[in-house]
Design a protein around this motif. Structure first.
Motif, mmCIF file in Angstrom:
data_model
loop_
_atom_site.group_PDB
_atom_site.id
_atom_site.type_symbol
_atom_site.label_atom_id
_atom_site.label_comp_id
_atom_site.label_asym_id
_atom_site.label_seq_id
_atom_site.Cartn_x
_atom_site.Cartn_y
_atom_site.Cartn_z
ATOM 1 N N MET A 44 -11.663 11.665 -11.265
ATOM 2 C CA MET A 44 -12.317 10.368 -11.454
ATOM 3 C C MET A 44 -11.319 9.224 -11.337
ATOM 4 O O MET A 44 -11.531 8.254 -10.592
ATOM 5 C CB MET A 44 -12.996 10.321 -12.823
ATOM 6 N N GLY A 45 -10.224 9.317 -12.060
ATOM 7 C CA GLY A 45 -9.272 8.217 -12.116
ATOM 8 C C GLY A 45 -8.623 7.895 -10.785
ATOM 9 O O GLY A 45 -8.373 6.726 -10.471
ATOM 10 N N PHE A 46 -8.336 8.914 -9.985
ATOM 11 C CA PHE A 46 -7.659 8.704 -8.696
ATOM 12 C C PHE A 46 -8.448 7.732 -7.810
ATOM 13 O O PHE A 46 -7.903 6.708 -7.364
ATOM 14 C CB PHE A 46 -7.446 10.045 -8.008
ATOM 15 N N PRO A 47 -9.742 7.997 -7.539
ATOM 16 C CA PRO A 47 -10.483 7.046 -6.707
ATOM 17 C C PRO A 47 -10.789 5.729 -7.416
ATOM 18 O O PRO A 47 -10.842 4.669 -6.772
ATOM 19 C CB PRO A 47 -11.766 7.797 -6.345
ATOM 20 N N MET A 48 -10.993 5.760 -8.735
ATOM 21 C CA MET A 48 -11.268 4.514 -9.462
ATOM 22 C C MET A 48 -10.096 3.545 -9.331
ATOM 23 O O MET A 48 -10.272 2.354 -9.055
ATOM 24 C CB MET A 48 -11.566 4.822 -10.931
ATOM 25 N N ALA A 49 -8.877 4.071 -9.530
ATOM 26 C CA ALA A 49 -7.692 3.235 -9.367
ATOM 27 C C ALA A 49 -7.579 2.727 -7.938
ATOM 28 O O ALA A 49 -7.153 1.599 -7.683
ATOM 29 C CB ALA A 49 -6.445 4.022 -9.763
ATOM 30 N N GLY A 50 -7.982 3.576 -6.984
ATOM 31 C CA GLY A 50 -7.958 3.157 -5.590
ATOM 32 C C GLY A 50 -8.874 1.989 -5.315
ATOM 33 O O GLY A 50 -8.522 1.057 -4.575
ATOM 34 N N HIS A 51 -10.061 2.004 -5.902
ATOM 35 C CA HIS A 51 -10.992 0.882 -5.719
ATOM 36 C C HIS A 51 -10.442 -0.406 -6.338
ATOM 37 O O HIS A 51 -10.651 -1.501 -5.790
ATOM 38 C CB HIS A 51 -12.351 1.214 -6.330
ATOM 39 N N LEU A 52 -9.750 -0.286 -7.458
ATOM 40 C CA LEU A 52 -9.140 -1.469 -8.063
ATOM 41 C C LEU A 52 -8.119 -2.099 -7.116
ATOM 42 O O LEU A 52 -7.998 -3.327 -7.032
ATOM 43 C CB LEU A 52 -8.481 -1.105 -9.393
ATOM 44 N N LYS A 53 -7.410 -1.251 -6.387
ATOM 45 C CA LYS A 53 -6.401 -1.752 -5.459
ATOM 46 C C LYS A 53 -7.022 -2.284 -4.169
ATOM 47 O O LYS A 53 -6.728 -3.404 -3.735
ATOM 48 C CB LYS A 53 -5.428 -0.613 -5.119
ATOM 49 N N VAL A 54 -7.901 -1.485 -3.553
ATOM 50 C CA VAL A 54 -8.408 -1.814 -2.222
ATOM 51 C C VAL A 54 -9.590 -2.783 -2.291
ATOM 52 O O VAL A 54 -9.584 -3.840 -1.654
ATOM 53 C CB VAL A 54 -8.803 -0.524 -1.469
ATOM 54 N N LYS A 55 -10.614 -2.420 -3.049
ATOM 55 C CA LYS A 55 -11.812 -3.262 -3.129
ATOM 56 C C LYS A 55 -11.581 -4.473 -4.024
ATOM 57 O O LYS A 55 -11.985 -5.584 -3.700
ATOM 58 C CB LYS A 55 -12.984 -2.428 -3.654
ATOM 59 N N GLY A 56 -10.926 -4.242 -5.173
ATOM 60 C CA GLY A 56 -10.694 -5.344 -6.099
ATOM 61 C C GLY A 56 -9.559 -6.255 -5.678
ATOM 62 O O GLY A 56 -9.503 -7.419 -6.085
ATOM 63 N N GLY A 57 -8.638 -5.732 -4.885
ATOM 64 C CA GLY A 57 -7.506 -6.537 -4.447
ATOM 65 C C GLY A 57 -6.479 -6.800 -5.523
ATOM 66 O O GLY A 57 -5.682 -7.742 -5.420
#
Length: 293
Positions: free
Chosen positions: A12-25
């Motif tokens: 769960m955490g791996f993709p969630m952190a990824g969205h914070l970086k890529v989608k959230g900027g």
């Protein structure tokens, strides 16, 4: 853009952190107990990795966590090299672990002593929801902390709800798991019954899924359940952990959960069959296994 730390890079955490970086900027720094996972995350998304929770949290505006259980959560917050001691006053800790309401209240009080906000924010939607950034997030904590954190949480969420004070997010997640336990058992029995009755399961589901019996579980799991394939979602071991939290809370409040307790024991049977890492839809396996024995 915020400075964000993320502690715990499991499924769960791996993709969630990824969205914070890529989608959230956002500017994201990660920590994982097994450093190789943090290195893999950095290789995929950029950002940076830290050797301890404290090092990850030191300059962060928001610190997220998604770890295994209450003890793991205490370890990354108030344990040796925990995040709380390093966080700046005014920063907010957002815990996405499914844990007890008691630990949420405990850590909220500990955070407040350090001038730090704390939100218990467990998620629903499973690995697919995390990977696609469409999780449901149930949040407990102070309204002002929720309003500050919500735009950041939105990077991996489809629905974010403020459920009440500290612990309310975890209590709402318990409601969610109680519902899922009953739904999956009902669907397992229904598919099993349809097979034994000689019906075309696909045809049956195609009809009843458009009526009052419809559910997410039916829409997304009936085919793999009918085929006996159980590697598509939330593991039985984790579901039993969650149901233990529900049943413990129920003992404290006086709530009666007879179906939940029964389904928990059915999951114990699945574990005994070797299904500890099968997904929760594997409840049907114990019915099919009984047919073969």
């Amino acid at each position: 853009m915020a400075k964000v730390a993320f502690l715990g890079l499991g499924v769960m955490g791996f993709p969630m952190a990824g969205h914070l970086k890529v989608k959230g900027g956002h500017e994201v720094i990660v920590y994982n107990r097994t450093a190789a996972k943090a290195d893999a995350w950095v290789a995929k998304f950029g950002g940076a990795a830290a050797p301890t929770p404290a090092a990850a949290a030191a300059a962060a505006d928001f610190v997220f966590s998604c770890v295994g259980n209450d003890d793991d959560l205490r370890a990354v917050t108030i344990g040796a090299d925990g995040a709380f001691a390093a966080m700046q006053a005014g920063a907010i800790f957002v815990d996405n672990t499914t844990a007890s309401a008691d630990v949420a209240r405990e850590l909220s009080a500990a955070a407040a002593e350090r001038g730090v906000g704390f939100l218990d924010a467990p998620v629903s939607g499973g690995q697919a929801g995390a990977e696609n950034g469409v999780l449901t997030v149930m949040v407990g904590g102070a309204p002002e902390h929720f309003e500050a954190a919500r735009p950041v949480i939105d990077a991996f969420a489809r629905m974010v709800g403020h459920m009440g004070p500290s612990g309310a997010g975890q209590l709402t997640k318990m409601v969610n798991q109680i519902c899922i336990a009953g739904l999956v058992q009902g669907l397992s029995e229904a598919i099993h019954f349809a097979k034994r009755a000689g019906l075309d399961v696909e045809q049956v589901i195609g009809v009843i899924s458009k009526g009052a019996a419809q559910s997410w579980q039916m829409e997304n799991r009936w085919k793999t359940m009918a085929d006996g394939k159980f590697d598509y979602g939330f593991a039985v071991d984790w579901m039993r952990k969650d149901l233990a939290i529900c049943l413990d809370e129920a003992r404290g409040t006086g709530a009666r959960l007879p179906v939940t307790a029964l389904v928990d024991q059915f999951y114990a049977e699945v574990q005994a069959m070797g299904g500890r890492r099968w997904d929760t839809s594997s409840l049907i396996a114990r019915l099919e296994n009984a047919d073969r024995s």
